[in-house]
Design a protein around this motif. Structure first.
Motif, PDB file in Angstrom:
ATOM      1  N   ARG A 321       0.850  -1.187   0.000  1.00  0.00           N
ATOM      2  CA  ARG A 321       0.000   0.000   0.000  1.00  0.00           C
ATOM      3  C   ARG A 321       0.892   1.245   0.000  1.00  0.00           C
ATOM      4  NH1 ARG A 321      -3.144  -0.274   5.149  1.00  0.00           N
ATOM      5  NH2 ARG A 321      -1.286  -1.356   5.909  1.00  0.00           N
ATOM      6  N   LEU A 322       0.664   2.138  -0.951  1.00  0.00           N
ATOM      7  CA  LEU A 322       1.545   3.281  -1.162  1.00  0.00           C
ATOM      8  C   LEU A 322       0.728   4.577  -1.107  1.00  0.00           C
ATOM      9  CD1 LEU A 322       4.524   3.922  -1.847  1.00  0.00           C
ATOM     10  CD2 LEU A 322       3.902   3.809  -4.265  1.00  0.00           C
ATOM     11  N   PRO A 323       0.433   5.079   0.087  1.00  0.00           N
ATOM     12  CA  PRO A 323      -0.337   6.315   0.208  1.00  0.00           C
ATOM     13  C   PRO A 323       0.557   7.548   0.023  1.00  0.00           C
ATOM     14  CG  PRO A 323       0.119   5.432   2.355  1.00  0.00           C
ATOM     15  CD  PRO A 323       0.696   4.461   1.389  1.00  0.00           C
ATOM     16  N   TRP A 324       0.154   8.460  -0.855  1.00  0.00           N
ATOM     17  CA  TRP A 324       0.884   9.689  -1.134  1.00  0.00           C
ATOM     18  C   TRP A 324       0.010  10.865  -0.729  1.00  0.00           C
ATOM     19  CZ3 TRP A 324       5.521   9.500  -4.164  1.00  0.00           C
ATOM     20  CH2 TRP A 324       5.840   8.236  -4.655  1.00  0.00           C
ATOM     21  N   SER A 423      -3.983   6.330  10.260  1.00  0.00           N
ATOM     22  CA  SER A 423      -5.210   5.561  10.491  1.00  0.00           C
ATOM     23  C   SER A 423      -5.369   4.465   9.438  1.00  0.00           C
ATOM     24  CB  SER A 423      -6.420   6.483  10.500  1.00  0.00           C
ATOM     25  OG  SER A 423      -6.680   7.021   9.212  1.00  0.00           O
ATOM     26  N   TRP A 424      -4.968   4.746   8.192  1.00  0.00           N
ATOM     27  CA  TRP A 424      -5.044   3.732   7.143  1.00  0.00           C
ATOM     28  C   TRP A 424      -4.019   2.628   7.380  1.00  0.00           C
ATOM     29  CZ3 TRP A 424      -5.435   6.978   1.961  1.00  0.00           C
ATOM     30  CH2 TRP A 424      -6.629   7.721   1.991  1.00  0.00           C
ATOM     31  N   ASN A 425      -2.828   3.013   7.805  1.00  0.00           N
ATOM     32  CA  ASN A 425      -1.802   2.016   8.112  1.00  0.00           C
ATOM     33  C   ASN A 425      -2.307   1.041   9.167  1.00  0.00           C
ATOM     34  OD1 ASN A 425       1.183   1.080   8.263  1.00  0.00           O
ATOM     35  ND2 ASN A 425       0.708   1.602  10.380  1.00  0.00           N
ATOM     36  N   ASN A 426      -2.992   1.579  10.177  1.00  0.00           N
ATOM     37  CA  ASN A 426      -3.375   0.776  11.338  1.00  0.00           C
ATOM     38  C   ASN A 426      -4.706   0.055  11.188  1.00  0.00           C
ATOM     39  OD1 ASN A 426      -1.058   1.885  12.392  1.00  0.00           O
ATOM     40  ND2 ASN A 426      -2.088   3.231  13.835  1.00  0.00           N
TER      41      ASN A 426
END
Length: 481
Positions: A321-324, A423-426
């Motif tokens: 997952r690569l959030p920018w 929050s998305w990571n967790n």
């Protein structure tokens, strides 16, 4: 179609279907043994031959049927759970009686010699790892180096087992803390790191006074045999029972036997023989690599390429997952896509099962609203090659994003803030490793703090791939047990 197969077949049935398809496709294409080709005569320098036993308990054997290894094209006789595994357990437990009596620094000396023997065979083992598993040569040799490094670490550890003395509340008494070996340790390793993971666990287990039974991946049995031959030569030279480091190659039936309280799949570490189950497992990951608005984008691009597609996207630490930050996504995706095109020779999925899962993930991602920015295709050539794939447009909590797919696929997501990224990571069940790219020290401390990433390894401005032997290897939440 692949998704339909995965949904309607039970997990074990699907695995069996994929394995038979994999075997039939490759065995039918074989002609002759690779070891007889002068180009591959170096295989003999590792002690391999056209016919190889896959079980070692102080002597070599194996009561299973001899089958052809599909990549290296030599025959190997695997073990059977009912006979060879039971023999290995008994031999390894018997060897423990002698091994546990050897002082820890002397055990460390044996492990030091193992490290030296691996150094002498590093180039050859690296070539075999590359040939049988499918990773590039540099990564094959790097795996052997990891085994060597942990051997060096274990040698020092063998002279540093510290125990505390505690004050006693009773007059004339003292409390002593002493660390004792657990007994016989089972190690199950996966195909993607068939050398290093055994080393991480075996070296530490050995200096602590434990004996080892190793069950390697069924797709990389020759690596297991070659490494065990090196270990056996060191043990036998020193008059140590070879069963201290036993090996049983074979299928899932070997790993599912519970003699050592062991149940392990995917990327397990050490499992120990105790009156109650004790597991140390490395399982799912779904790794997260977050990019802040102030990140150094040149650094991000270099790091993301390796984190997402190194080892064909089949590392336990591969970024999925690569959030920018939303202001940076479009331009940087173009840079990553261009590099992916120029380096596409790196990405083979190594196994049919991974290729099938890759195609299933692409179908599901498109159905859930995703857009393929790069890749997305299986390459039509011998083997199991796919294009490194970047998918955008998906929701952060889309089912396919939360599902781990062991292939070079990364989901590019848009975030508005670091807090949202955290929050998305967790929000997933896994928690092996994560990374944040930023120049803001306040964000660094927020990321590594108690309300930051919930992963076992929390990185800043480096890729998620890999770890160092001197620290614990991540593993939080459902990524470990």
């Amino acid at each position: 179609m692949a998704s339909a197969v995965a949904r309607h077949l039970g997990h074990r049935v699907l695995k069996r279907f994929l394995w038979h398809a994999f075997v039939n496709r490759n065995y039918s294409a074989m002609s002759g043994l690779l070891i007889d080709d002068p180009k591959y005569s170096w295989l003999k320098d590792l002690g391999l031959s056209s016919d190889n036993d896959g079980v070692y308990t102080g002597t070599w054997g194996g009561s299973g049927e001899a089958s052809n290894n599909f990549r290296v094209r030599v025959k190997i006789k695997a073990g059977r759970a009912a006979t060879d595994y039971e023999k290995a357990i008994q031999a390894t437990k018997a060897a423990w009686d002698e091994w546990a009596e050897i002082p820890a620094p002397k055990r460390g000396e044996i492990v030091r010699q193992i490290g030296e023997a691996l150094r002498a065979k590093k180039a050859l083992l690296g070539k075999l790892d590359s040939l049988e598993m499918g990773k590039i040569l540099a990564e094959g040799e790097g795996e052997v180096q990891e085994y060597i490094d942990i051997a060096d670490y274990a040698v020092g550890l063998s002279r540093m087992f510290a125990g505390h003395i505690f004050p006693s509340e009773r007059r004339g008494h003292m409390l002593l803390e002493q660390w004792n070996p657990l007994g016989t340790v089972g190690i199950i390793t996966a195909f993607n790191f068939p050398v290093a993971v055994h080393g991480w666990n075996a070296c530490l287990a050995l200096v602590c006074g434990n004996t080892v039974v190793w069950k390697g991946a069924p797709t990389t049995p020759l690596v297991s045999v070659a490494v065990t031959k090196i270990l056996a030569s060191v043990l036998e030279t020193n008059g140590i029972p070879g069963a201290v480091c036993s090996l049983v190659t074979g299928g899932a039936d070997i790993g599912q036997v519970n003699e050592l309280m062991l149940l392990a799949h995917c990327h397990p570490f050490i499992l120990c023989s105790l009156p109650y189950p004790l597991f140390l497992l490395l399982l799912h990951k779904n790794v997260f690599l977050s990019v802040n608005e102030d990140a150094d984008l040149e650094m991000v691009v270099r790091s993301a390429i390796f984190a997402c597609a190194g080892t064909a996207g089949q590392r336990c630490t591969t970024a999925r997952r690569l959030p920018w930050h939303q202001s940076k996504l479009s331009s940087t995706l173009t840079d990553i896509s261009n590099i992916s095109i120029s380096r596409s020779e790196l990405w083979t999925t190594s196994q049919l099962s991974s290729s099938v899962l890759f195609k299933a993930a692409i179908v599901d991602a498109l159905a859930q609203g995703g857009k393929i920015e790069h890749g997305g295709k299986v390459i039509d050539r011998p083997g199991y090659f796919v294009e490194p794939t970047i998918i955008s447009g998906l929701a952060h909590n889309a089912p396919v994003v939360h599902r781990e797919t062991f292939a070079p696929i990364v989901y590019a997501l848009k975030t508005k803030s670091l807090q949202e990224a955290i929050s998305w990571n967790n929000e997933v069940k896994q928690g092996l490793t994560s990374s944040l790219f930023t120049k803001d020290l306040a964000d660094v401390y927020r990321w590594i703090g108690p309300k930051g990433s919930d992963c076992g390894i929390v990185n800043v401005n480096i890729p998620t791939s890999g770890a160092e032997i001197g620290g614990a290897f991540g593993n939080a939440l459902c990524s470990s047990t």
